[in-house]
Scaffold this active site. Sequence first.
Site, short mmCIF file in Angstrom:
data_model
loop_
_atom_site.label_atom_id
_atom_site.label_comp_id
_atom_site.label_asym_id
_atom_site.label_seq_id
_atom_site.Cartn_x
_atom_site.Cartn_y
_atom_site.Cartn_z
N ALA A 55 0.82 -1.21 0.00
CA ALA A 55 0.00 0.00 0.00
C ALA A 55 0.86 1.26 0.00
O ALA A 55 0.36 2.37 0.10
CB ALA A 55 -0.93 -0.01 1.21
N GLY A 56 2.18 1.08 -0.14
CA GLY A 56 3.10 2.22 -0.10
C GLY A 56 3.36 2.84 -1.47
O GLY A 56 2.70 2.50 -2.46
N GLY A 57 4.34 3.74 -1.50
CA GLY A 57 4.65 4.49 -2.72
C GLY A 57 5.13 3.62 -3.88
O GLY A 57 4.78 3.85 -5.04
N ARG A 65 23.69 4.96 6.21
CA ARG A 65 23.27 3.66 5.67
C ARG A 65 23.16 2.63 6.80
O ARG A 65 22.35 1.73 6.74
CB ARG A 65 24.27 3.17 4.60
CG ARG A 65 24.07 3.88 3.30
CD ARG A 65 24.45 3.09 2.07
NE ARG A 65 23.75 3.69 0.94
CZ ARG A 65 22.62 3.24 0.43
NH1 ARG A 65 22.05 2.18 0.92
NH2 ARG A 65 22.06 3.84 -0.58
N ASP A 114 18.54 -0.31 -12.09
CA ASP A 114 19.83 0.17 -12.63
C ASP A 114 19.95 -0.18 -14.11
O ASP A 114 20.45 0.62 -14.91
CB ASP A 114 20.99 -0.46 -11.85
CG ASP A 114 20.92 -0.12 -10.36
OD1 ASP A 114 20.53 1.01 -10.04
OD2 ASP A 114 21.25 -1.00 -9.54
N HIS A 142 23.85 -2.40 -5.64
CA HIS A 142 22.68 -1.56 -5.92
C HIS A 142 22.75 -0.24 -5.15
O HIS A 142 21.75 0.23 -4.62
CB HIS A 142 21.41 -2.35 -5.57
CG HIS A 142 20.13 -1.67 -5.95
ND1 HIS A 142 19.87 -1.22 -7.22
CD2 HIS A 142 19.03 -1.37 -5.21
CE1 HIS A 142 18.66 -0.67 -7.24
NE2 HIS A 142 18.13 -0.75 -6.05
#
Length: 340
Positions: A25-27, A112, A174, A201
Site C-alpha cells: 500500500a506504499g509508494g 546507511r 539500474d 545496488h
Amino acid sequence: KAKAKAKAKEATPAGNFKVCVCGGAGGIGQPLSLLMAMDPNVGELCIFDLNIAMVPPAGVATDLSHIERKCKVTGYSMEVGKNPIDHLEECLTGCHLVLVPAGVPRKPGMTRDDLFKTNAGIAKGIVEACAKYCPTAVLGMIVNPVNSVVPAMAELYKKKGLDPMKIVGITTLDVVRANKFVGEITGKNPSFINIPVIGGHAGSTIMPVFSQDKIAKTIAEDKIAELDKHVQNAGTDVVDAKGGKGSATLSMAYAGARFGKSVLAGLAGRRSVECAYCKNDVTDLPYFAQKVVFGEGGITKVLPLGDLNEYETKRLEEAKVQLKLEIETGLAYAESESLA
C-alpha cells in the site's frame, strides 16, 4: 508448420501463480501491485501492509479487483509492532513470488547503517514468515540497503536449512536506467538496448557494462565515465526533483514488475535472463549482481561476467571495495540473528 507453432504456444500456457507484495500500500507497493495484477501469469495477488500505511491494503485490493484481469486480489493488514509470522499464514501460504518493497526510505541525515538496522528488522519479520509459510517461493527484495539486506536474509535462510538462492535483490532499476539513458544519447529505442549492470545496488557499486551492448558501445569513450555516474546517481536525481518529498517509486515499481514478470515466466517454463543480486561465486565476493537465468524454481544458473574493457575492469575493482564492506554488514547481522 502451423501445427508446430500451435504446439510451441501450448508448451507454455499462462501460469496461475500466487504473488504477494509486502508493503503493497506504499509508494512503490501500489504501482507495483497494479503492474503485477496486469501480468497474465498472476492468478492471485495479495497486498500486505501495516495499519499505518497511507491507505488500507484492503482498499488497494478492492481498487485493483476492478481491473479487467483474471487475478483475484486480497488485502491483509497488520498492526505495527506485531510479528508477521503470527499474522501472514493465509496471505503467504502457496505463494510463488513475494516482492518486498517494505521498509522505511532513507531520511535526510540518516546513515546507511541506521537505515540497515531499521530495515533489516522489517525484512527479517517478512522473511521469517515466508520461511514458514512459503519456503519455496522466490523473494524479490527491494528493501534498502539491498547490498546488506540480501546477504543478511539469504544467510538466515541458509541457517534455517532453506535455499539462500531464493532471496534475490532486485537491481533491475539500474538496468532500466542504463538502457534509457543510452537510448537518449544515441537516439535509439531503449527496448532494443540491454546493458548488464553488475556489482551492487548503491552508489559506486552500481556498474553498467556498456561495452557488452551493441548500441552502447558506439558511444564515445570520453562520454562513458559521465554516463556511468549518471546511472549511479539517478536515484538522487529523483529525490532532488521531488524536493525531498519522495524517492523513485514509479520507476522502481516498473523495474520490480519487470523482475517479477521474468521470475514468473521462468516458473511457467519460459527461461528468462535478468540481472539480479544474489549469492554466487562469479567473483571473489559471496554476493554479487550479474546476469542470472530464471527458470522453474527460480534462479537456475548464474551467468559469467563476460568480457570487460579496461575502464570496466578498473571500475569493477573499485566497486568491489565498497560492496565488500556492505556485504560484511549483512553477514554480521545474520551471525547474531536467526529465524523463528
